[in-house]
Design a protein around this motif. Structure first.
Motif, PDB file in Angstrom:
ATOM      1  N   GLU A 150       6.904  26.448  94.715  1.00 41.30           N
ATOM      2  CA  GLU A 150       5.830  25.784  95.454  1.00 41.30           C
ATOM      3  C   GLU A 150       5.141  26.750  96.409  1.00 41.30           C
ATOM      4  OE1 GLU A 150       7.421  22.241  97.274  1.00 41.30           O
ATOM      5  OE2 GLU A 150       8.106  21.469  95.338  1.00 41.30           O
TER       6      GLU A 150
ATOM      7  N   GLU B 219      11.381  25.364  95.889  1.00 37.11           N
ATOM      8  CA  GLU B 219      10.639  25.684  97.113  1.00 37.11           C
ATOM      9  C   GLU B 219       9.899  27.009  96.959  1.00 37.11           C
ATOM     10  OE1 GLU B 219      13.486  25.583 100.293  1.00 37.11           O
ATOM     11  OE2 GLU B 219      13.836  23.424 100.062  1.00 37.11           O
TER      12      GLU B 219
ATOM     13  N   GLU C  14      17.111  23.876  94.211  1.00 35.79           N
ATOM     14  CA  GLU C  14      16.149  23.362  95.195  1.00 35.79           C
ATOM     15  C   GLU C  14      15.389  24.505  95.859  1.00 35.79           C
ATOM     16  OE1 GLU C  14      13.715  21.028  97.299  1.00 35.79           O
ATOM     17  OE2 GLU C  14      15.049  20.362  95.688  1.00 35.79           O
ATOM     18  N   ARG C  15      16.091  25.560  96.202  1.00 32.57           N
ATOM     19  CA  ARG C  15      15.423  26.726  96.803  1.00 32.57           C
ATOM     20  C   ARG C  15      14.459  27.373  95.817  1.00 32.57           C
ATOM     21  NH1 ARG C  15      17.874  27.974 101.919  1.00 32.57           N
ATOM     22  NH2 ARG C  15      18.529  25.884 102.495  1.00 32.57           N
TER      23      ARG C  15
END
Length: 132
Positions: free
Chosen positions: A25, A22, A18-19
């Motif tokens: 993005e 992020e 997930e990091r």
């Protein structure tokens, strides 16, 4: 001392993934990345740039073949370099190369930060290259 269960490991992996999303993005939203994408699109839509890219690739392939057969001359190398310079002198190509350089610098800074945090060269380790 605690023993990590497979559920804990899966949760850690999910957190890291997930990091990473992020981070991806955040990189995608960088002004340097946006400028690079715009410049890349401009090159792709430029008939002049596309023609010169095709010409450069043809000259480069001919040079590489001549070099492999031992027939490449200094004049062949000079012709290749001149063709490359003509390509780089096209305004949309100059913008693209500048945007690419600025993005490379920013990504190197990101790599340096990651490397500092984890204690080894992140990009080198991520490439899968052996360090013997």
């Amino acid at each position: 001392m605690s023993i990590e269960t497979s559920g804990d490991a899966a949760e850690e992996t999910n957190t890291v993934d997930e990091r990473a999303r992020e981070l991806g993005e955040a990189i995608r939203n960088l002004p340097e990345f946006e400028r690079f994408q715009e410049a890349q699109e401009a090159v792709e839509q430029s008939e002049e740039a596309q023609e010169k890219i095709d010409e450069f690739e043809q000259v480069r392939q001919e040079f590489m073949l001549a070099r492999q057969t031992g027939q490449a001359s200094q004049e062949d190398l000079q012709h290749l370099q001149e063709t490359q310079q003509e390509l780089h002198d096209i305004p949309v190509m100059e913008e693209y190369l500048d945007a690419q350089n600025r993005l490379d610098v920013k990504l190197e800074q990101v790599n340096d930060t990651l490397s500092e945090v984890i204690g080894l060269d992140f990009a080198d380790e991520a490439s899968g290259c052996c360090n013997d």
